[in-house]
Design a protein around this motif. Structure first.
Motif, PDB file in Angstrom:
ATOM      1  N   THR A 223      -8.585  14.588 -26.949  1.00  0.00           N
ATOM      2  CA  THR A 223      -8.472  13.383 -25.873  1.00  0.00           C
ATOM      3  C   THR A 223      -8.438  14.403 -24.524  1.00  0.00           C
ATOM      4  O   THR A 223      -9.638  13.652 -23.693  1.00  0.00           O
ATOM      5  N   GLY A 290     -13.010  13.755 -24.794  1.00  0.00           N
ATOM      6  CA  GLY A 290     -12.638  12.711 -25.434  1.00  0.00           C
ATOM      7  C   GLY A 290     -12.630  11.414 -24.834  1.00  0.00           C
ATOM      8  O   GLY A 290     -12.981  10.249 -25.197  1.00  0.00           O
ATOM      9  N   GLY A 420      -9.434  20.438 -31.985  1.00  0.00           N
ATOM     10  CA  GLY A 420      -9.418  18.939 -31.528  1.00  0.00           C
ATOM     11  C   GLY A 420     -10.493  18.202 -32.220  1.00  0.00           C
ATOM     12  O   GLY A 420     -11.488  18.725 -32.754  1.00  0.00           O
ATOM     13  N   SER A 421     -10.139  16.891 -32.111  1.00  0.00           N
ATOM     14  CA  SER A 421     -10.961  16.172 -32.841  1.00  0.00           C
ATOM     15  C   SER A 421     -12.427  15.978 -32.186  1.00  0.00           C
ATOM     16  O   SER A 421     -13.371  15.638 -33.204  1.00  0.00           O
TER      17      SER A 421
HETATM   18  P1  ADP Z   1      -5.302  14.810 -29.183  1.00  0.00           P
HETATM   19  O1  ADP Z   1      -5.262  13.152 -28.536  1.00  0.00           O
HETATM   20  O2  ADP Z   1      -3.766  15.575 -29.120  1.00  0.00           O
HETATM   21  O3  ADP Z   1      -6.185  15.677 -28.018  1.00  0.00           O
HETATM   22  P2  ADP Z   1      -7.299  14.902 -31.134  1.00  0.00           P
HETATM   23  O4  ADP Z   1      -7.507  16.559 -31.193  1.00  0.00           O
HETATM   24  O5  ADP Z   1      -7.206  14.390 -32.533  1.00  0.00           O
HETATM   25  O6  ADP Z   1      -5.825  14.671 -30.438  1.00  0.00           O
HETATM   26  O7  ADP Z   1      -8.247  14.421 -30.101  1.00  0.00           O
HETATM   27  C1  ADP Z   1      -8.420  13.048 -30.185  1.00  0.00           C
HETATM   28  C2  ADP Z   1      -9.559  12.505 -29.364  1.00  0.00           C
HETATM   29  O8  ADP Z   1     -10.732  12.891 -30.024  1.00  0.00           O
HETATM   30  C3  ADP Z   1      -9.735  11.098 -29.264  1.00  0.00           C
HETATM   31  O9  ADP Z   1      -9.277  10.469 -28.106  1.00  0.00           O
HETATM   32  C4  ADP Z   1     -11.535  10.916 -29.042  1.00  0.00           C
HETATM   33  O10 ADP Z   1     -11.754  10.879 -27.939  1.00  0.00           O
HETATM   34  C5  ADP Z   1     -11.924  11.977 -29.888  1.00  0.00           C
HETATM   35  N1  ADP Z   1     -12.415  11.914 -31.181  1.00  0.00           N
HETATM   36  C6  ADP Z   1     -11.488  11.285 -32.377  1.00  0.00           C
HETATM   37  N2  ADP Z   1     -12.510  11.251 -33.461  1.00  0.00           N
HETATM   38  C7  ADP Z   1     -13.636  11.507 -32.668  1.00  0.00           C
HETATM   39  C8  ADP Z   1     -15.173  11.341 -33.335  1.00  0.00           C
HETATM   40  N3  ADP Z   1     -15.172  11.132 -34.605  1.00  0.00           N
HETATM   41  N4  ADP Z   1     -16.053  11.592 -32.543  1.00  0.00           N
HETATM   42  C9  ADP Z   1     -15.956  11.647 -31.445  1.00  0.00           C
HETATM   43  N5  ADP Z   1     -14.562  12.036 -30.637  1.00  0.00           N
HETATM   44  C10 ADP Z   1     -13.821  11.817 -31.530  1.00  0.00           C
END
Ligand code: ADP
Length: 473
Positions: A223, A290, A420-421
């Motif tokens: 995020t 994100g 991170g996602s």
């Molecule tokens: P955190 O909220 O703790 O940073 P994450 O590492 O899971 O947790 O990141 C979540 C964020 O990653 C989401 O807010 C989104 O913006 C981004 N995200 C999640 N899945 C995807 C995807 N398939 N493609 C692009 N961005 C993604």
């Protein structure tokens, strides 16, 4: 439909505004290294806070025992129990429990918030220990991952600078986060000690180092975005006299707030920033993470729609901030169906724009590509900036050296842990970032730099750090 040429012009302007030639990226690399220096030289010397974590020693892989971790960084919190048997044996047992924080507690008092967490922690401990065959050893030790800005006072204590991400527990600001948790744990009659207080990047670095001792930095792309790395203590001018046996310490950069005039910025970025609750803040994050990428794309589509008929009448949805989430943007970007079905579906379902001809759908894919391409390449420049600061980008030796053998002696394997996602789930972001790191470093140096994904550093990494900082070890 009218206005095709205008729309193409808007696209060209965005492309120009987002251009990241290698030359430009190298300027960003240099700016990052310079700002890191400045942030280490004096308090407030840079937009980069360069916060001390007081984590001076990273896990070695020899840690043993059973440890707990508590991860609080967003709307969920998690508790883990991990068993370590040395020899990087990894983590034999790791039990997860993910729970939402009730909305009312996110804005209540610290006592209510931490009593709730401590109660869940106690229930978890009791359940795990009744199921587990390993007998409980000594005192329970906890790694606490708290991913909000904290001014650390030791590796296990620190004061909350400010809340983010929807939390607002007023009486907590300025107070010691560990102490609040420790007191709640005691109130619940649980025998457990907060052994370390860290954020998610430090957990990622710890987990990376546990598996691979050449890991020197960690970056999170979710995020938000942030990074930490291992710095020599004598380079931390603002904290003279900091002595550690290792001669180094982990610095939390808070790099989301990095800013440089070399960053390629468009009018869409300027508007996004001024519409945000924190203008002039987190400038790097707003181009990379994100939370924001989808919204940049929305703004470009809105502009095109206002200047032409290619999207039909301007949809009111295009005016809704953050309606186009980054995962949807990624899905459009990566739509490989011949007719771009996925793009059509998302435009229709999310933005209420229907009957978009194929060449306009292709244009939307292109916008996603331009925005992510810039984000990933700036992220790459940030990473190389860290490497430059610590002399691992090859520039301090190899390029001036004449012979290859000398350069090979000089250059060491360097691992950067990434989580991170945005990085793990968005293939194009990942590929562009890795490609750009190769481009900036060049063929000779790039093979020494390894970007390695770790999984669950904010949980597992915290427990491993609790082990390496435990009072019993
Ligand atoms: P955190 O909220 O703790 O940073 P994450 O590492 O899971 O947790 O990141 C979540 C964020 O990653 C989401 O807010 C989104 O913006 C981004 N995200 C999640 N899945 C995807 C995807 N398939 N493609 C692009 N961005 C993604």
């Amino acid at each position: 439909r009218r206005g095709w040429r205008r729309v193409v012009r808007v696209l060209e302007e965005v492309e120009d505004g987002c251009a990241t030639t290698v030359g430009r990226l190298r300027q960003v690399v240099d700016a990052m290294a310079v700002e890191m220096h400045a942030g280490l030289a004096s308090e407030g010397g840079s937009k980069l806070k360069m916060l001390l974590t007081y984590v001076h020693n990273l896990p070695t892989g020899n840690e043993r025992g059973t440890y707990y971790a508590l991860d609080l960084g967003g709307t969920n919190f998690r508790v883990l129990r991990i068993h370590l048997e040395g020899q990087r044996s990894a983590v034999i047992q790791h039990d997860l429990d993910r729970q939402p924080i009730p909305q009312n507690l996110m804005t209540s008092t610290s006592e209510e918030l931490f009593d709730f967490i401590a109660t869940s922690l106690k229930e978890f401990v009791e359940k795990e220990e009744s199921l587990s065959e390993t007998s409980q050893v000594k005192r329970r030790e906890l790694g606490f991952t708290f991913s909000f800005p904290v001014k650390q006072t030791s590796s296990s204590s620190g004061n909350l600078i400010k809340w983010t991400k929807g939390f607002y527990v007023e009486d907590m600001v300025g107070r010691d986060v560990s102490e609040c948790l420790q007191q709640a744990i005691s109130r619940k009659g649980l025998d457990m000690r907060v052994a370390v207080l860290i954020n998610d990047t430090v957990g990622t670095l710890a987990l990376g180092h546990y598996h691979d001792e050449d890991t020197v930095a960690a970056v999170v792309f979710g995020t938000g975005t942030n990074a930490c790395y291992l710095e020599r203590t004598d380079a931390i001018i603002k904290c003279q006299g900091l002595l550690t046996t290792s001669g180094s310490t982990v610095v939390n950069m808070e790099w989301g707030n990095f800013w440089s005039s070399h960053l390629p910025r468009t009018s869409y970025d300027i508007d996004l920033d001024s519409d945000s609750p924190n203008p002039n803040d987190q400038g790097f994050e707003k181009m990379i993470s994100g939370m924001y990428l989808g919204d940049i794309v929305r703004r470009v589509i809105l502009q095109m729609s206002q200047e032409s008929d290619v999207f039909g009448p301007v949809s009111s949805k295009l005016h809704v901030p953050f309606i186009l989430r980054t995962p949807l943007m990624a899905a459009m970007h990566e739509d490989d169906s011949p007719n771009l079905k996925e793009v059509a579906r998302i435009l229709e379902d999310t933005l209420e724009i229907s009957n978009v001809p194929r060449h306009i759908r292709k244009l939307v894919v292109k916008i996603c590509d331009v925005v992510t391409h810039r984000a990933a390449r700036l992220a790459a420049a940030g990473i190389v900036g860290i490497l430059k600061k610590i002399g691992r980008d090859g520039s301090s030796g190899i390029r001036s050296m004449k012979t290859k053998s000398v350069s090979q002696n000089k250059m060491r394997r360097t691992v950067v842990a990434v989580e991170g996602s945005l990085y793990t789930n968005y293939t194009m972001f990942r590929e562009y970032m890795n490609e750009a790191i190769g481009e900036i470093l060049g063929d000779e140096i790039a093979p020494y730099v390894i970007i390695k994904v770790t999984e669950d550093g904010s949980g597992i990494g915290a427990a491993i750090l609790a082990a390496s900082h435990s009072s019993s070890s």
